[in-house]
Scaffold this active site. Sequence first.
Site, PDB file in Angstrom:
ATOM      1  N   LYS A 196       0.832  -1.213   0.000  1.00 52.22           N
ATOM      2  CA  LYS A 196       0.000   0.000   0.000  1.00 52.22           C
ATOM      3  C   LYS A 196       0.866   1.262   0.000  1.00 52.22           C
ATOM      4  CE  LYS A 196      -4.421  -1.625   1.215  1.00 52.22           C
ATOM      5  NZ  LYS A 196      -5.621  -1.583   2.027  1.00 52.22           N
ATOM      6  N   LYS A 234      -6.621  -9.745 -12.765  1.00 53.20           N
ATOM      7  CA  LYS A 234      -7.821 -10.049 -11.982  1.00 53.20           C
ATOM      8  C   LYS A 234      -8.853  -8.943 -12.166  1.00 53.20           C
ATOM      9  CE  LYS A 234      -8.073 -10.533  -7.432  1.00 53.20           C
ATOM     10  NZ  LYS A 234      -7.817 -10.796  -6.007  1.00 53.20           N
ATOM     11  N   LYS A 252     -11.532  -3.160  -9.267  1.00 49.62           N
ATOM     12  CA  LYS A 252     -11.966  -1.775  -9.448  1.00 49.62           C
ATOM     13  C   LYS A 252     -10.789  -0.843  -9.639  1.00 49.62           C
ATOM     14  CE  LYS A 252     -14.400  -1.956  -5.916  1.00 49.62           C
ATOM     15  NZ  LYS A 252     -15.189  -1.802  -4.709  1.00 49.62           N
TER      16      LYS A 252
HETATM   17  P1  AMP Z   1     -11.299  -6.358  -2.618  1.00 52.22           P
HETATM   18  O1  AMP Z   1     -12.308  -5.273  -2.350  1.00 52.22           O
HETATM   19  O2  AMP Z   1     -10.620  -6.258  -3.934  1.00 52.22           O
HETATM   20  O3  AMP Z   1     -10.344  -6.560  -1.463  1.00 52.22           O
HETATM   21  O4  AMP Z   1     -12.131  -7.714  -2.708  1.00 52.22           O
HETATM   22  C1  AMP Z   1     -12.937  -8.230  -1.660  1.00 52.22           C
HETATM   23  C2  AMP Z   1     -12.994  -9.727  -1.782  1.00 52.22           C
HETATM   24  O5  AMP Z   1     -13.490 -10.123  -3.066  1.00 52.22           O
HETATM   25  C3  AMP Z   1     -11.626 -10.368  -1.629  1.00 52.22           C
HETATM   26  O6  AMP Z   1     -11.540 -10.997  -0.386  1.00 52.22           O
HETATM   27  C4  AMP Z   1     -11.521 -11.416  -2.713  1.00 52.22           C
HETATM   28  O7  AMP Z   1     -11.656 -12.691  -2.124  1.00 52.22           O
HETATM   29  C5  AMP Z   1     -12.711 -11.198  -3.609  1.00 52.22           C
HETATM   30  N1  AMP Z   1     -12.270 -10.823  -4.980  1.00 52.22           N
HETATM   31  C6  AMP Z   1     -11.874  -9.597  -5.399  1.00 52.22           C
HETATM   32  N2  AMP Z   1     -11.587  -9.614  -6.712  1.00 52.22           N
HETATM   33  C7  AMP Z   1     -11.784 -10.874  -7.155  1.00 52.22           C
HETATM   34  C8  AMP Z   1     -11.669 -11.533  -8.423  1.00 52.22           C
HETATM   35  N3  AMP Z   1     -11.305 -10.876  -9.517  1.00 52.22           N
HETATM   36  N4  AMP Z   1     -11.963 -12.849  -8.492  1.00 52.22           N
HETATM   37  C9  AMP Z   1     -12.353 -13.537  -7.386  1.00 52.22           C
HETATM   38  N5  AMP Z   1     -12.489 -12.972  -6.170  1.00 52.22           N
HETATM   39  C10 AMP Z   1     -12.218 -11.673  -6.035  1.00 52.22           C
END
Ligand code: AMP
Length: 331
Positions: A109, A196, A199
């Site tokens: 970060k 992946k 956002k």
């Molecule tokens: P984030 O807000 O990116 O931390 O995502 C929250 C949760 O969503 C994380 O704990 C991941 O397990 C899941 N996640 C985020 N992006 C993906 C993705 N592209 N494919 C599968 N799981 C995802």
Amino acid sequence: MKNVLSCVQPTGDLHLGNYFGAVQNWVKLQDEYNCLYGVVDYHSMTMPYNATLLRENTWKMVFYLLACGIKPENLFIQSLIPEHIELSWILGCTTSYGELTRMTQFKDKVDQLHETDKDAFVSLGLFAYPVLQAADILIYHADYVPIGKDQEQHLELSRNIAQRFNHQFGKEYFVHPAPLYTETPKILSPADPNKKMSKSLGEKHYINLFGEEDRVRKQIKSAVTDTGEAVEGEMSAGVKNLFELLRASKEMDAHDSLMADYLSNALRYSDLKEGVANAVIKLINPFRERLAILQVDEKNVKNQIHEASAEIRKRAQQTLREVRDITGLIV
Ligand code: AMP
């Protein structure tokens, strides 16, 4: 029943990756465990943020999670339970500076902040974030925390903190939380299937779980199928991702028939995309409908979450009474 806890930051939209990778599993776990899910707004203060947006996004995330099937009584807003911060301070005094400096997510970060501004402000909050995360987990005596591999190090820290606290005060007080791994698909960006779905990459890289049908169809229609790096005889990452979306949406008939076409070299990508778009729309339409119903009743829904948080807070307060007693604070 064992206790499960998981938290999500109020980051705005939820996308298909979040749903298939996390939220869908959270909904299911509610049948098997005592689940608590937190929208962790204190955590969102660790990176630069906008105050108005934070409050808006916190409610947005609450409504999204409810529309996906999280039960309101299982859902809390972290800042309505300030005991998380009190426990975080106490646990911070049993956490070493050294172990926090080893957290890879902190380093990532900081790098992320420095990418846009080499003099970017790095807060104590960002450094201490994993201690607050440990407090989130330990305050409810969570037995299991559903996590992905990226959170392993933080959960290990929570266990170390629990162990050190118990040892320091000569009492097996805190449960050692264990990871709960569930097989979840990794969803890739439709615009760049080498990455992946996320956002942070920008709007074209994620499909909004509550997106308008037209936009979702357009995004899937223009999904990249050939990145120019395809190996002869191997399915490209983009095509694989489209099949993955069909599987994750449980459209196995469409999946199997399109796969048969692929294997016999008769697959038209436009048919695959059409199949995926139909599957995704079928999945997300009920979410959008539920969201609309919740929004009509906005005031009541917000009250319900205030009440749920107040109820959940009683458990946090009980933990703090015990912790204050154990640690020698005035009770
Ligand atoms: P984030 O807000 O990116 O931390 O995502 C929250 C949760 O969503 C994380 O704990 C991941 O397990 C899941 N996640 C985020 N992006 C993906 C993705 N592209 N494919 C599968 N799981 C995802």
